[in-house]
Write a protein that holds these residues in place. Sequence first.
Motif, PDB file in Angstrom:
ATOM      1  N   HIS A   1       0.499  -1.363   0.347  1.00  0.00           N
ATOM      2  CA  HIS A   1       0.150  -0.084   0.235  1.00  0.00           C
ATOM      3  C   HIS A   1       0.856   1.322  -0.183  1.00  0.00           C
ATOM      4  O   HIS A   1       1.062   2.538  -0.506  1.00  0.00           O
ATOM      5  CB  HIS A   1      -0.836  -0.246   0.831  1.00  0.00           C
ATOM      6  CG  HIS A   1      -1.978   1.074   1.281  1.00  0.00           C
ATOM      7  ND1 HIS A   1      -2.522   1.938   0.677  1.00  0.00           N
ATOM      8  CD2 HIS A   1      -1.548   2.031   2.621  1.00  0.00           C
ATOM      9  CE1 HIS A   1      -2.921   2.621   1.238  1.00  0.00           C
ATOM     10  NE2 HIS A   1      -2.780   2.945   2.257  1.00  0.00           N
ATOM     11  N   VAL A   2       1.753   1.442   0.911  1.00  0.00           N
ATOM     12  CA  VAL A   2       2.585   2.646   0.770  1.00  0.00           C
ATOM     13  C   VAL A   2       3.632   2.376  -0.291  1.00  0.00           C
ATOM     14  O   VAL A   2       3.854   3.766  -1.134  1.00  0.00           O
ATOM     15  CB  VAL A   2       3.720   2.513   1.866  1.00  0.00           C
ATOM     16  CG1 VAL A   2       4.510   3.114   2.165  1.00  0.00           C
ATOM     17  CG2 VAL A   2       2.486   2.558   3.441  1.00  0.00           C
ATOM     18  N   ALA A   3       4.241   1.398  -0.943  1.00  0.00           N
ATOM     19  CA  ALA A   3       4.605   1.030  -2.441  1.00  0.00           C
ATOM     20  C   ALA A   3       4.828   1.532  -3.469  1.00  0.00           C
ATOM     21  O   ALA A   3       5.048   2.485  -3.594  1.00  0.00           O
ATOM     22  CB  ALA A   3       4.949  -0.100  -2.186  1.00  0.00           C
ATOM     23  N   SER A   4       2.912   1.607  -3.128  1.00  0.00           N
ATOM     24  CA  SER A   4       1.985   2.308  -4.818  1.00  0.00           C
ATOM     25  C   SER A   4       2.220   3.449  -4.100  1.00  0.00           C
ATOM     26  O   SER A   4       1.651   4.686  -4.921  1.00  0.00           O
ATOM     27  CB  SER A   4       0.599   1.156  -4.389  1.00  0.00           C
ATOM     28  OG  SER A   4       0.786   0.231  -4.515  1.00  0.00           O
ATOM     29  N   ALA A   5       1.486   3.845  -2.902  1.00  0.00           N
ATOM     30  CA  ALA A   5       0.876   5.418  -2.905  1.00  0.00           C
ATOM     31  C   ALA A   5       2.703   6.173  -2.892  1.00  0.00           C
ATOM     32  O   ALA A   5       2.277   7.025  -3.726  1.00  0.00           O
ATOM     33  CB  ALA A   5       0.033   5.995  -1.569  1.00  0.00           C
ATOM     34  N   TRP A   6       3.690   5.678  -2.761  1.00  0.00           N
ATOM     35  CA  TRP A   6       4.772   6.518  -2.929  1.00  0.00           C
ATOM     36  C   TRP A   6       4.756   6.624  -4.286  1.00  0.00           C
ATOM     37  O   TRP A   6       5.483   7.280  -5.193  1.00  0.00           O
ATOM     38  CB  TRP A   6       5.827   5.888  -2.135  1.00  0.00           C
ATOM     39  CG  TRP A   6       7.728   6.274  -3.347  1.00  0.00           C
ATOM     40  CD1 TRP A   6       8.169   4.766  -3.247  1.00  0.00           C
ATOM     41  CD2 TRP A   6       8.254   6.778  -3.138  1.00  0.00           C
ATOM     42  NE1 TRP A   6       8.966   5.270  -3.879  1.00  0.00           N
ATOM     43  CE2 TRP A   6       8.794   6.493  -3.872  1.00  0.00           C
ATOM     44  CE3 TRP A   6       8.076   7.957  -3.082  1.00  0.00           C
ATOM     45  CZ2 TRP A   6      10.326   6.837  -4.497  1.00  0.00           C
ATOM     46  CZ3 TRP A   6       9.101   9.526  -3.321  1.00  0.00           C
ATOM     47  CH2 TRP A   6      10.127   8.588  -3.832  1.00  0.00           C
ATOM     48  N   LEU A   7       5.022   5.560  -5.072  1.00  0.00           N
ATOM     49  CA  LEU A   7       5.261   5.758  -7.239  1.00  0.00           C
ATOM     50  C   LEU A   7       4.058   6.651  -7.379  1.00  0.00           C
ATOM     51  O   LEU A   7       4.280   7.010  -8.176  1.00  0.00           O
ATOM     52  CB  LEU A   7       4.434   4.111  -6.908  1.00  0.00           C
ATOM     53  CG  LEU A   7       6.619   3.655  -6.731  1.00  0.00           C
ATOM     54  CD1 LEU A   7       6.544   1.529  -6.795  1.00  0.00           C
ATOM     55  CD2 LEU A   7       7.673   4.201  -6.891  1.00  0.00           C
ATOM     56  N   ALA A   8       2.886   6.286  -6.858  1.00  0.00           N
ATOM     57  CA  ALA A   8       1.890   7.473  -7.477  1.00  0.00           C
ATOM     58  C   ALA A   8       2.730   8.541  -6.951  1.00  0.00           C
ATOM     59  O   ALA A   8       2.648   9.821  -8.316  1.00  0.00           O
ATOM     60  CB  ALA A   8       0.765   7.201  -6.894  1.00  0.00           C
ATOM     61  N   TYR A   9       2.544   9.125  -6.224  1.00  0.00           N
ATOM     62  CA  TYR A   9       3.206  10.552  -5.586  1.00  0.00           C
ATOM     63  C   TYR A   9       4.225  10.902  -7.252  1.00  0.00           C
ATOM     64  O   TYR A   9       4.068  12.080  -7.770  1.00  0.00           O
ATOM     65  CB  TYR A   9       4.009  10.559  -4.362  1.00  0.00           C
ATOM     66  CG  TYR A   9       3.068  10.830  -3.509  1.00  0.00           C
ATOM     67  CD1 TYR A   9       1.632  10.985  -3.963  1.00  0.00           C
ATOM     68  CD2 TYR A   9       3.232  10.858  -2.170  1.00  0.00           C
ATOM     69  CE1 TYR A   9       1.027  11.110  -2.768  1.00  0.00           C
ATOM     70  CE2 TYR A   9       2.744  11.452  -0.658  1.00  0.00           C
ATOM     71  CZ  TYR A   9       1.305  11.070  -1.245  1.00  0.00           C
ATOM     72  OH  TYR A   9       0.748  11.011   0.144  1.00  0.00           O
ATOM     73  N   LEU A  10       5.238   9.664  -7.188  1.00  0.00           N
ATOM     74  CA  LEU A  10       6.528  10.426  -7.971  1.00  0.00           C
ATOM     75  C   LEU A  10       6.374  10.007  -9.671  1.00  0.00           C
ATOM     76  O   LEU A  10       6.574  11.300  -9.507  1.00  0.00           O
ATOM     77  CB  LEU A  10       7.542   9.131  -8.008  1.00  0.00           C
ATOM     78  CG  LEU A  10       8.939   9.023  -8.590  1.00  0.00           C
ATOM     79  CD1 LEU A  10       9.605  10.344  -7.930  1.00  0.00           C
ATOM     80  CD2 LEU A  10       9.749   8.001  -8.358  1.00  0.00           C
ATOM     81  N   SER A  11       4.959   9.045  -9.662  1.00  0.00           N
ATOM     82  CA  SER A  11       4.465   9.600 -11.455  1.00  0.00           C
ATOM     83  C   SER A  11       4.077  10.812 -11.640  1.00  0.00           C
ATOM     84  O   SER A  11       4.554  11.595 -12.422  1.00  0.00           O
ATOM     85  CB  SER A  11       4.036   8.141 -11.237  1.00  0.00           C
ATOM     86  OG  SER A  11       4.429   7.498 -10.686  1.00  0.00           O
ATOM     87  N   PHE A  12       3.359  11.279 -10.645  1.00  0.00           N
ATOM     88  CA  PHE A  12       2.249  12.807 -10.705  1.00  0.00           C
ATOM     89  C   PHE A  12       3.792  13.595 -11.182  1.00  0.00           C
ATOM     90  O   PHE A  12       3.468  14.969 -11.816  1.00  0.00           O
ATOM     91  CB  PHE A  12       1.857  12.803 -10.143  1.00  0.00           C
ATOM     92  CG  PHE A  12       0.639  11.632 -10.063  1.00  0.00           C
ATOM     93  CD1 PHE A  12       0.267  11.352 -11.754  1.00  0.00           C
ATOM     94  CD2 PHE A  12      -0.559  11.203  -9.105  1.00  0.00           C
ATOM     95  CE1 PHE A  12      -1.025   9.814 -12.010  1.00  0.00           C
ATOM     96  CE2 PHE A  12      -1.442  10.576  -9.830  1.00  0.00           C
ATOM     97  CZ  PHE A  12      -1.759   9.598 -10.636  1.00  0.00           C
ATOM     98  N   GLY A  13       4.388  13.587  -9.877  1.00  0.00           N
ATOM     99  CA  GLY A  13       5.611  14.497 -10.173  1.00  0.00           C
ATOM    100  C   GLY A  13       6.575  14.475 -11.208  1.00  0.00           C
ATOM    101  O   GLY A  13       7.002  15.919 -11.899  1.00  0.00           O
ATOM    102  N   VAL A  14       6.828  13.192 -11.969  1.00  0.00           N
ATOM    103  CA  VAL A  14       7.102  13.382 -12.688  1.00  0.00           C
ATOM    104  C   VAL A  14       6.366  13.911 -14.147  1.00  0.00           C
ATOM    105  O   VAL A  14       6.738  14.710 -14.941  1.00  0.00           O
ATOM    106  CB  VAL A  14       7.386  11.709 -13.268  1.00  0.00           C
ATOM    107  CG1 VAL A  14       8.166  11.733 -14.774  1.00  0.00           C
ATOM    108  CG2 VAL A  14       8.881  11.651 -12.352  1.00  0.00           C
ATOM    109  N   THR A  15       5.401  13.620 -13.747  1.00  0.00           N
ATOM    110  CA  THR A  15       4.530  13.957 -15.019  1.00  0.00           C
ATOM    111  C   THR A  15       4.078  15.744 -15.295  1.00  0.00           C
ATOM    112  O   THR A  15       4.491  16.642 -15.722  1.00  0.00           O
ATOM    113  CB  THR A  15       3.063  13.778 -14.762  1.00  0.00           C
ATOM    114  OG1 THR A  15       2.769  12.001 -15.356  1.00  0.00           O
ATOM    115  CG2 THR A  15       1.617  14.731 -16.006  1.00  0.00           C
ATOM    116  N   ALA A  16       4.466  16.635 -13.471  1.00  0.00           N
ATOM    117  CA  ALA A  16       4.214  17.706 -13.675  1.00  0.00           C
ATOM    118  C   ALA A  16       5.522  18.017 -14.077  1.00  0.00           C
ATOM    119  O   ALA A  16       5.744  19.005 -15.302  1.00  0.00           O
ATOM    120  CB  ALA A  16       3.576  17.958 -12.486  1.00  0.00           C
ATOM    121  N   LEU A  17       6.555  17.505 -13.903  1.00  0.00           N
ATOM    122  CA  LEU A  17       8.340  17.718 -14.277  1.00  0.00           C
ATOM    123  C   LEU A  17       7.652  17.811 -16.177  1.00  0.00           C
ATOM    124  O   LEU A  17       8.340  18.838 -16.451  1.00  0.00           O
ATOM    125  CB  LEU A  17       8.842  17.373 -13.561  1.00  0.00           C
ATOM    126  CG  LEU A  17      10.777  17.687 -14.146  1.00  0.00           C
ATOM    127  CD1 LEU A  17      10.416  19.073 -13.082  1.00  0.00           C
ATOM    128  CD2 LEU A  17      11.553  17.060 -13.254  1.00  0.00           C
TER     129      LEU A  17
END
Lengths: 251, 51, 151
Positions: free
Chosen positions: A41-57
Amino acid sequence: MKTRALGMVGLLAVVIAAIFGLFVVPPDANQGDAQRIMYVHVASAWLAYLSFGVTALGGLLFLWKRDLRFDAVALAGAEVGVMFTAFAIWGGMMWGKPVWGTFWQWEDPRLTTTALLLALYVGYLLLRHLTDDPMRRATRAAIVGLVAAVDIPIVHFSVVWWRGLHQTATFGDPAKLLHPSAPLLFVVALMGMLTAFTIVWAYLMIRRYQLARTAWQIEEHGRLGRISAARQAAVRPVRPVAEPHPEEVGS
Amino acid sequence: MNDALFVIAGYGVILGGLAVYAVTLARRLRAAREESLRIRRDARQGSEPGR
Amino acid sequence: MTIARPAEPPLPQRRRRWGLIAAVAVVLAVIGYFAFSSIGDALVYYLTPTELMARGDAAYGQSVRLGGLVKAGSIEQGASADLTFVLTDQTTDVTVHSDTLPPSSFRENSGAVVEGTLQSNGTFQASQVLVKHDENYVAPSGSAVPSHVTP
């Protein structure tokens, strides 16, 4: 080839981390075996943040450089991020039912803002279908991706800012995590799963980026083909009348 | 116990979902690359007699 | 007649850009509204016992969520699904009664959120008992811990 090796390493890491989290680590004293879901659960949430951060960047860099490769990076982040957000929500539900006593609580700020996050990036992916013009599509997507990224810190800090059922972040207080009372095996299991998921994430991001670039090449070729066909059609009446139309005679 | 079912459902859907996505993605990429290759080949053949 | 006026094309594009900016502004405003309205009272997930009691007579019969700590030694579990316990915020205590079974993680000194109404006799009748745990995970004491782990 190197990407394939990365995928293999990721697969192996996930298998090891899953075995570790499921069978090696003891269950939590209060929550029992259900707490094991925390690792995915925590690992999925962390990668969701990272993915959307990459999208913004990626969106930001596209708006700056006007290079469609950044748009492909942003698209990869959005699609992979939607998947990881869905996984985080699913894992949270499977953890919440046995431990909280409920799958879902709409009024809980963490849960509601996460649902909003999922909706925003599903919207991002749908928006990309609205126009065939790659530059316009990338520009719109970049703006939506940047606006949607506002929700990332809101999701993360929702457990601090507002009252809810969801506990505060596992990594919110490093002193607590490294305290001797925190079982070392739990920390190792979580770090292992985070590492494994991140490797898989990198593999998926590369593959999704490659797909986006290939799809763009096909799209671009279709556009060039239409332009040259139109040009030929415009030229044809000028040709000598004696020459028959080859398209009609042949095949 | 009952908890085990939730753990299995949680891990099963997430890890299974990752696998399905990875396989689907590889398949989409292969199809796209074949399409791209085919188009490029067709374009080369199509333009050669004219020049 | 067929000559296009050069001033024509840029104008719609500029108009479209303003439309886009307006759309973004609307989205931002909606997000901002949701974010800041929930800081206020509009979207509080649960009330503390003190907050509920501060409502006075208005608290009775109102469907609310109440959150707090399960007071040590207050759990009385009767036949099958007849549960009584005291929910506290260390200032005010509220006796909660429920006919539904809580999840197995329900314990004294742990957080709980109950959904229901305050009865006129002062007890809170809960239709749902949820457990609010914290992010501290504890290895089980005793034989379940592998021998190489130091507690």
